[in-house]
Design a protein around this motif. Structure first.
Motif, PDB file in Angstrom:
ATOM      1  N   LEU A  20       5.460 -10.441  -4.331  1.00  0.00           N
ATOM      2  CA  LEU A  20       5.255  -9.707  -5.582  1.00  0.00           C
ATOM      3  C   LEU A  20       4.791  -8.274  -5.338  1.00  0.00           C
ATOM      4  O   LEU A  20       3.800  -8.046  -4.639  1.00  0.00           O
ATOM      5  CB  LEU A  20       4.211 -10.429  -6.441  1.00  0.00           C
ATOM      6  CG  LEU A  20       3.800  -9.766  -7.741  1.00  0.00           C
ATOM      7  CD1 LEU A  20       4.968  -9.733  -8.730  1.00  0.00           C
ATOM      8  CD2 LEU A  20       2.602 -10.492  -8.350  1.00  0.00           C
ATOM      9  N   THR A  21       5.499  -7.319  -5.901  1.00  0.00           N
ATOM     10  CA  THR A  21       5.041  -5.933  -5.893  1.00  0.00           C
ATOM     11  C   THR A  21       3.779  -5.871  -6.748  1.00  0.00           C
ATOM     12  O   THR A  21       3.743  -6.431  -7.847  1.00  0.00           O
ATOM     13  CB  THR A  21       6.124  -4.996  -6.458  1.00  0.00           C
ATOM     14  OG1 THR A  21       7.228  -4.992  -5.564  1.00  0.00           O
ATOM     15  CG2 THR A  21       5.601  -3.574  -6.627  1.00  0.00           C
ATOM     16  N   SER A  22       2.747  -5.214  -6.258  1.00  0.00           N
ATOM     17  CA  SER A  22       1.476  -5.214  -6.976  1.00  0.00           C
ATOM     18  C   SER A  22       0.680  -3.936  -6.714  1.00  0.00           C
ATOM     19  O   SER A  22       0.868  -3.276  -5.694  1.00  0.00           O
ATOM     20  CB  SER A  22       0.635  -6.416  -6.530  1.00  0.00           C
ATOM     21  OG  SER A  22      -0.549  -6.522  -7.274  1.00  0.00           O
ATOM     22  N   VAL A  23      -0.199  -3.626  -7.630  1.00  0.00           N
ATOM     23  CA  VAL A  23      -1.133  -2.521  -7.461  1.00  0.00           C
ATOM     24  C   VAL A  23      -2.435  -3.092  -6.904  1.00  0.00           C
ATOM     25  O   VAL A  23      -3.027  -3.994  -7.502  1.00  0.00           O
ATOM     26  CB  VAL A  23      -1.394  -1.787  -8.797  1.00  0.00           C
ATOM     27  CG1 VAL A  23      -2.449  -0.705  -8.613  1.00  0.00           C
ATOM     28  CG2 VAL A  23      -0.101  -1.203  -9.342  1.00  0.00           C
ATOM     29  N   ASP A  24      -2.847  -2.602  -5.759  1.00  0.00           N
ATOM     30  CA  ASP A  24      -4.090  -3.044  -5.123  1.00  0.00           C
ATOM     31  C   ASP A  24      -5.205  -2.110  -5.541  1.00  0.00           C
ATOM     32  O   ASP A  24      -5.170  -0.920  -5.273  1.00  0.00           O
ATOM     33  CB  ASP A  24      -3.924  -3.022  -3.600  1.00  0.00           C
ATOM     34  CG  ASP A  24      -5.098  -3.632  -2.868  1.00  0.00           C
ATOM     35  OD1 ASP A  24      -6.214  -3.668  -3.424  1.00  0.00           O
ATOM     36  OD2 ASP A  24      -4.899  -4.069  -1.728  1.00  0.00           O
TER      37      ASP A  24
END
Length: 96
Positions: free
Chosen positions: A48-52
């Motif tokens: 999953l592409t995600s904002v950390d």
């Protein structure tokens, strides 16, 4: 509709499931991204592409500021953490 950005990775996982049930291919038909970069987001099957948002740093800073406040600090303190986009397999360019 070519992409969905969910406010949390757990919600993005629900979007991935709904897309699968609707017969949509991710990322070919629909890009999906989340926010939080939870551990399961990096699993190869999910990817999953995600904002950390670097939750560990935020938590450690909050704890330190609380201890300082308890010990008598009265001045305000400003702190910020810059989020990082972690691009994985659930996002791509839209079909032409």
């Amino acid at each position: 509709l070519t992409a969905i950005f969910a406010g949390a990775d757990i919600a993005a996982l629900g979007v991935l499931r709904a897309a699968d049930e609707a017969g949509l291919s991710v990322p070919e038909d629909l890009s999906v991204a989340g926010y939080d970069n939870i551990g399961i987001a990096s699993l190869k099957r999910i990817s999953l592409t995600s904002v950390d948002q670097d939750g560990h740093v935020i938590g450690a800073t909050a704890a330190q500021l609380l201890v300082e406040r308890i010990e008598g600090r009265s001045r305000s303190v400003t702190s910020s953490v810059s989020p990082t986009l972690i691009v994985r397999g659930t996002t791509g360019p839209p079909r032409p």
